[in-house]
Design a protein around this motif. Structure first.
Motif, PDB file in Angstrom:
ATOM      1  N   GLY A  35      21.700  29.302  13.252  1.00  0.00           N
ATOM      2  CA  GLY A  35      21.543  30.753  13.338  1.00  0.00           C
ATOM      3  C   GLY A  35      21.180  31.183  14.748  1.00  0.00           C
ATOM      4  O   GLY A  35      21.745  32.139  15.288  1.00  0.00           O
ATOM      5  N   SER A  36      20.245  30.466  15.369  1.00  0.00           N
ATOM      6  CA  SER A  36      19.859  30.794  16.751  1.00  0.00           C
ATOM      7  C   SER A  36      21.011  30.553  17.707  1.00  0.00           C
ATOM      8  O   SER A  36      21.280  31.358  18.606  1.00  0.00           O
ATOM      9  N   LEU A  37      21.727  29.430  17.501  1.00  0.00           N
ATOM     10  CA  LEU A  37      22.852  29.122  18.391  1.00  0.00           C
ATOM     11  C   LEU A  37      23.975  30.136  18.254  1.00  0.00           C
ATOM     12  O   LEU A  37      24.576  30.544  19.245  1.00  0.00           O
ATOM     13  N   SER A  38      24.247  30.549  16.996  1.00  0.00           N
ATOM     14  CA  SER A  38      25.369  31.473  16.797  1.00  0.00           C
ATOM     15  C   SER A  38      25.132  32.810  17.477  1.00  0.00           C
ATOM     16  O   SER A  38      26.068  33.498  17.860  1.00  0.00           O
ATOM     17  N   LEU A  39      23.849  33.194  17.630  1.00  0.00           N
ATOM     18  CA  LEU A  39      23.540  34.469  18.290  1.00  0.00           C
ATOM     19  C   LEU A  39      23.685  34.368  19.801  1.00  0.00           C
ATOM     20  O   LEU A  39      23.919  35.369  20.472  1.00  0.00           O
ATOM     21  N   ASP A  40      23.532  33.143  20.343  1.00  0.00           N
ATOM     22  CA  ASP A  40      23.643  32.960  21.791  1.00  0.00           C
ATOM     23  C   ASP A  40      24.938  32.289  22.207  1.00  0.00           C
ATOM     24  O   ASP A  40      25.400  32.444  23.332  1.00  0.00           O
ATOM     25  N   ILE A  41      25.524  31.538  21.268  1.00  0.00           N
ATOM     26  CA  ILE A  41      26.604  30.641  21.671  1.00  0.00           C
ATOM     27  C   ILE A  41      27.861  31.382  22.110  1.00  0.00           C
ATOM     28  O   ILE A  41      28.573  30.942  23.014  1.00  0.00           O
ATOM     29  N   ASN A  42      28.157  32.531  21.493  1.00  0.00           N
ATOM     30  CA  ASN A  42      29.362  33.265  21.882  1.00  0.00           C
ATOM     31  C   ASN A  42      29.316  33.645  23.350  1.00  0.00           C
ATOM     32  O   ASN A  42      30.289  33.493  24.088  1.00  0.00           O
ATOM     33  N   ASP A  43      28.146  34.173  23.779  1.00  0.00           N
ATOM     34  CA  ASP A  43      28.019  34.549  25.184  1.00  0.00           C
ATOM     35  C   ASP A  43      28.151  33.335  26.088  1.00  0.00           C
ATOM     36  O   ASP A  43      28.812  33.374  27.131  1.00  0.00           O
ATOM     37  N   LYS A  44      27.518  32.233  25.664  1.00  0.00           N
ATOM     38  CA  LYS A  44      27.517  31.059  26.531  1.00  0.00           C
ATOM     39  C   LYS A  44      28.894  30.401  26.575  1.00  0.00           C
ATOM     40  O   LYS A  44      29.357  29.985  27.630  1.00  0.00           O
ATOM     41  N   ILE A  45      29.571  30.324  25.426  1.00  0.00           N
ATOM     42  CA  ILE A  45      30.917  29.754  25.424  1.00  0.00           C
ATOM     43  C   ILE A  45      31.875  30.648  26.192  1.00  0.00           C
ATOM     44  O   ILE A  45      32.714  30.181  26.962  1.00  0.00           O
ATOM     45  N   SER A  46      31.735  31.953  25.967  1.00  0.00           N
ATOM     46  CA  SER A  46      32.590  32.889  26.688  1.00  0.00           C
ATOM     47  C   SER A  46      32.400  32.739  28.200  1.00  0.00           C
ATOM     48  O   SER A  46      33.355  32.762  28.964  1.00  0.00           O
ATOM     49  N   ARG A  47      31.140  32.552  28.620  1.00  0.00           N
ATOM     50  CA  ARG A  47      30.871  32.383  30.056  1.00  0.00           C
ATOM     51  C   ARG A  47      31.493  31.068  30.552  1.00  0.00           C
ATOM     52  O   ARG A  47      32.016  30.999  31.657  1.00  0.00           O
ATOM     53  N   GLU A  48      31.432  30.015  29.711  1.00  0.00           N
ATOM     54  CA  GLU A  48      32.056  28.746  30.098  1.00  0.00           C
ATOM     55  C   GLU A  48      33.568  28.911  30.232  1.00  0.00           C
ATOM     56  O   GLU A  48      34.178  28.407  31.173  1.00  0.00           O
ATOM     57  N   LEU A  49      34.184  29.659  29.287  1.00  0.00           N
ATOM     58  CA  LEU A  49      35.634  29.852  29.330  1.00  0.00           C
ATOM     59  C   LEU A  49      36.061  30.676  30.525  1.00  0.00           C
ATOM     60  O   LEU A  49      37.196  30.587  30.974  1.00  0.00           O
ATOM     61  N   ARG A  50      35.153  31.497  31.038  1.00  0.00           N
ATOM     62  CA  ARG A  50      35.490  32.330  32.187  1.00  0.00           C
ATOM     63  C   ARG A  50      35.779  31.511  33.435  1.00  0.00           C
ATOM     64  O   ARG A  50      36.295  32.022  34.413  1.00  0.00           O
ATOM     65  N   ASP A  51      35.392  30.221  33.423  1.00  0.00           N
ATOM     66  CA  ASP A  51      35.695  29.359  34.567  1.00  0.00           C
ATOM     67  C   ASP A  51      37.176  29.060  34.666  1.00  0.00           C
ATOM     68  O   ASP A  51      37.617  28.448  35.631  1.00  0.00           O
ATOM     69  N   TYR A  52      37.962  29.475  33.646  1.00  0.00           N
ATOM     70  CA  TYR A  52      39.388  29.177  33.650  1.00  0.00           C
ATOM     71  C   TYR A  52      40.232  30.358  34.103  1.00  0.00           C
ATOM     72  O   TYR A  52      41.433  30.380  33.869  1.00  0.00           O
ATOM     73  N   GLY A  53      39.629  31.333  34.746  1.00  0.00           N
ATOM     74  CA  GLY A  53      40.402  32.384  35.370  1.00  0.00           C
ATOM     75  C   GLY A  53      40.224  33.750  34.747  1.00  0.00           C
ATOM     76  O   GLY A  53      39.508  33.925  33.762  1.00  0.00           O
ATOM     77  N   ALA A  54      40.909  34.747  35.358  1.00  0.00           N
ATOM     78  CA  ALA A  54      40.787  36.129  34.919  1.00  0.00           C
ATOM     79  C   ALA A  54      41.430  36.329  33.560  1.00  0.00           C
ATOM     80  O   ALA A  54      42.419  35.672  33.218  1.00  0.00           O
ATOM     81  N   ASN A  55      40.872  37.249  32.765  1.00  0.00           N
ATOM     82  CA  ASN A  55      41.472  37.589  31.475  1.00  0.00           C
ATOM     83  C   ASN A  55      41.912  39.043  31.429  1.00  0.00           C
ATOM     84  O   ASN A  55      42.384  39.509  30.400  1.00  0.00           O
ATOM     85  N   ILE A  56      41.731  39.788  32.525  1.00  0.00           N
ATOM     86  CA  ILE A  56      42.180  41.180  32.621  1.00  0.00           C
ATOM     87  C   ILE A  56      42.795  41.381  34.009  1.00  0.00           C
ATOM     88  O   ILE A  56      42.271  40.867  34.998  1.00  0.00           O
ATOM     89  N   VAL A  57      43.896  42.115  34.059  1.00  0.00           N
ATOM     90  CA  VAL A  57      44.561  42.409  35.332  1.00  0.00           C
ATOM     91  C   VAL A  57      44.737  43.914  35.462  1.00  0.00           C
ATOM     92  O   VAL A  57      45.193  44.573  34.522  1.00  0.00           O
ATOM     93  N   MET A  58      44.348  44.440  36.622  1.00  0.00           N
ATOM     94  CA  MET A  58      44.518  45.874  36.908  1.00  0.00           C
ATOM     95  C   MET A  58      45.674  46.029  37.889  1.00  0.00           C
ATOM     96  O   MET A  58      45.670  45.412  38.965  1.00  0.00           O
ATOM     97  N   VAL A  59      46.657  46.824  37.512  1.00  0.00           N
ATOM     98  CA  VAL A  59      47.831  47.044  38.361  1.00  0.00           C
ATOM     99  C   VAL A  59      48.051  48.548  38.506  1.00  0.00           C
ATOM    100  O   VAL A  59      47.497  49.345  37.720  1.00  0.00           O
ATOM    101  N   PRO A  60      48.880  48.956  39.456  1.00  0.00           N
ATOM    102  CA  PRO A  60      49.175  50.395  39.584  1.00  0.00           C
ATOM    103  C   PRO A  60      49.947  50.885  38.361  1.00  0.00           C
ATOM    104  O   PRO A  60      50.739  50.134  37.779  1.00  0.00           O
ATOM    105  N   PRO A  61      49.751  52.144  37.963  1.00  0.00           N
ATOM    106  CA  PRO A  61      50.555  52.694  36.863  1.00  0.00           C
ATOM    107  C   PRO A  61      52.009  52.796  37.270  1.00  0.00           C
ATOM    108  O   PRO A  61      52.343  52.811  38.454  1.00  0.00           O
ATOM    109  N   VAL A  62      52.905  52.864  36.297  1.00  0.00           N
ATOM    110  CA  VAL A  62      54.350  52.876  36.569  1.00  0.00           C
ATOM    111  C   VAL A  62      54.726  54.031  37.478  1.00  0.00           C
ATOM    112  O   VAL A  62      55.536  53.894  38.395  1.00  0.00           O
ATOM    113  N   ASN A  63      54.089  55.185  37.258  1.00  0.00           N
ATOM    114  CA  ASN A  63      54.429  56.366  38.064  1.00  0.00           C
ATOM    115  C   ASN A  63      53.546  56.488  39.289  1.00  0.00           C
ATOM    116  O   ASN A  63      53.451  57.536  39.895  1.00  0.00           O
ATOM    117  N   GLY A  64      52.858  55.378  39.652  1.00  0.00           N
ATOM    118  CA  GLY A  64      51.958  55.458  40.795  1.00  0.00           C
ATOM    119  C   GLY A  64      52.528  54.836  42.040  1.00  0.00           C
ATOM    120  O   GLY A  64      51.805  54.372  42.915  1.00  0.00           O
TER     121      GLY A  64
END
Length: 375
Positions: A35-64
């Protein structure tokens, strides 16, 4: 009188009571730890997975598209992220400005970027040599580009773009297995000057922690805060994160259910043995006037005592187990969540009472005449 009989009953069967308490403690420990791990583990695993690169990309709009027909974002987009609603979830943002240049007699793709941010969100890049110092003419070259341009670490070369030229020194050769292997990376201000795009970038790659918020929700918050950009979720990475977190949660639930089931079997076995050993005692108590509900009350109270003691002992052990897993797997401490304790106690009590149902029913069903005759 009732309390005296209860205490005497527990004292006379210390061994069996201890076994029942440890069985309950084992289940409670897993409930508290997971129970304690499940409340913290998502954040910690997510932070570990972030070492594998960006998951969001911002680009100019089509009409920009700009005056030249090539779309660009203002460099201030990176700073705008710091004031967005998604800022608490953003671990890093890397601007890139791409352009075609000449290196010697060959064409090459140059990418101006912020190397400090690249190191932050892409620690998985395999680097031969070192990173450039900000504000210098140091550069990093992809392994395929280095082979094509015949450049090694420490080599100097000149980049030309129309009537502009800039000299660079190779400080490192990078291998990613992606398009980066064919690009030449330089500090962003130098690329902007060389390409004539001062204050502009082609895209911004964002690494967002998705433990508490889905990546899509973070992307929506960014798009609302930075309307000048079109925000895209890197679906492959986001789906991989979601699937990984989901599988880990199901694994934790499955392990907890299995251990609780084992605890219930151990408690039921102990209580059944106790009832069988005390059959004559129960028959004698009924023969001298004890009501059936009083017999049931005695055994139910014993079960509650075992559940509470086992739950408390298991919670202490479970917090220690959570800390051990947190420090060995995630190199960080797991926070103490006070509301996990009553949850662990309630689940322990429910499992213990459920496991005691059959033995207590057998105890209340004892017939004094038959039992005292020894049949």
């Amino acid at each position: 009188m009732f309390m005296r009989i209860l205490l005497r009953s527990l004292q006379n069967r210390k061994g069996r009571v201890a076994v029942a308490i440890m069985a309950v403690a084992m289940g409670a420990a897993m409930v508290f730890a997971l129970g304690s791990l499940s409340l913290d583990i998502n954040d910690k695993i997510s932070r570990e997975l972030r070492d594998y690169g960006a998951n969001i990309v911002m680009v100019p709009p089509v009409n920009g598209a700009g005056a030249s027909g090539e779309p660009f974002l203002p460099e201030s987009t990176v700073n705008a992220l710091k004031n967005s609603e998604a800022a608490p979830y953003i671990l890093g943002a890397v601007p890139y400005l791409y352009g075609i240049v000449e290196v010697g007699s060959q064409k090459a793709v140059v990418a101006g970027t912020d190397f400090e941010q690249v190191k932050k969100i892409s620690p998985w890049w395999k680097m031969q040599g070192g990173w450039p110092v900000p504000g210098t003419n140091g550069s990093v070259i992809g392994v395929k580009a280095a082979a094509a341009l015949n450049l090694g670490v420490g080599a100097s070369y000149t980049v030309r773009q129309k009537d502009k030229a800039e000299a660079f020194t190779v400080t490192g050769i990078v291998t990613t297995g992606g398009t980066e292997d064919s690009q030449v990376f330089v500090n962003l201000p130098l690329a902007q000057s060389l390409l004539g795009r001062l204050g502009q970038v082609s895209q911004v790659q964002v690494s967002a922690q998705s433990g508490k918020q889905p990546v899509a929700a973070i992307a929506t918050a960014i798009e609302q805060s930075v309307p000048a950009a079109k925000v895209k979720v890197v679906k492959q990475i986001a789906q991989a994160e979601g699937q990984t977190l989901g599988k880990i949660e199901w694994l934790m639930i499955l392990v907890t259910v299995i251990i609780l089931g084992a605890s219930a079997i151990a408690v039921m076995s102990t209580m059944t043995t106790t009832v069988l050993e005390r059959t004559k005692e129960i028959g004698l108590m009924k023969a001298i006037g004890a009501e059936t509900h009083s017999i049931g009350k005695l055994f139910w109270t014993e079960a509650v005592c075992i559940a509470l003691l086992g739950g408390l002992v298991g919670s202490v052990i479970g917090f220690g187990v959570a800390q051990l897993i947190g420090k060995t797997v995630f190199q960080t401490a797991i926070s103490f969540r006070p509301f996990v304790l009553p949850v662990a106690l309630c689940i322990s009590a429910a499992v213990t009472l459920l496991a005691s149902f059959v033995p207590v029913r057998a105890a209340t069903g004892v017939v004094p005449a038959i039992t005292l005759r020894g049949e």
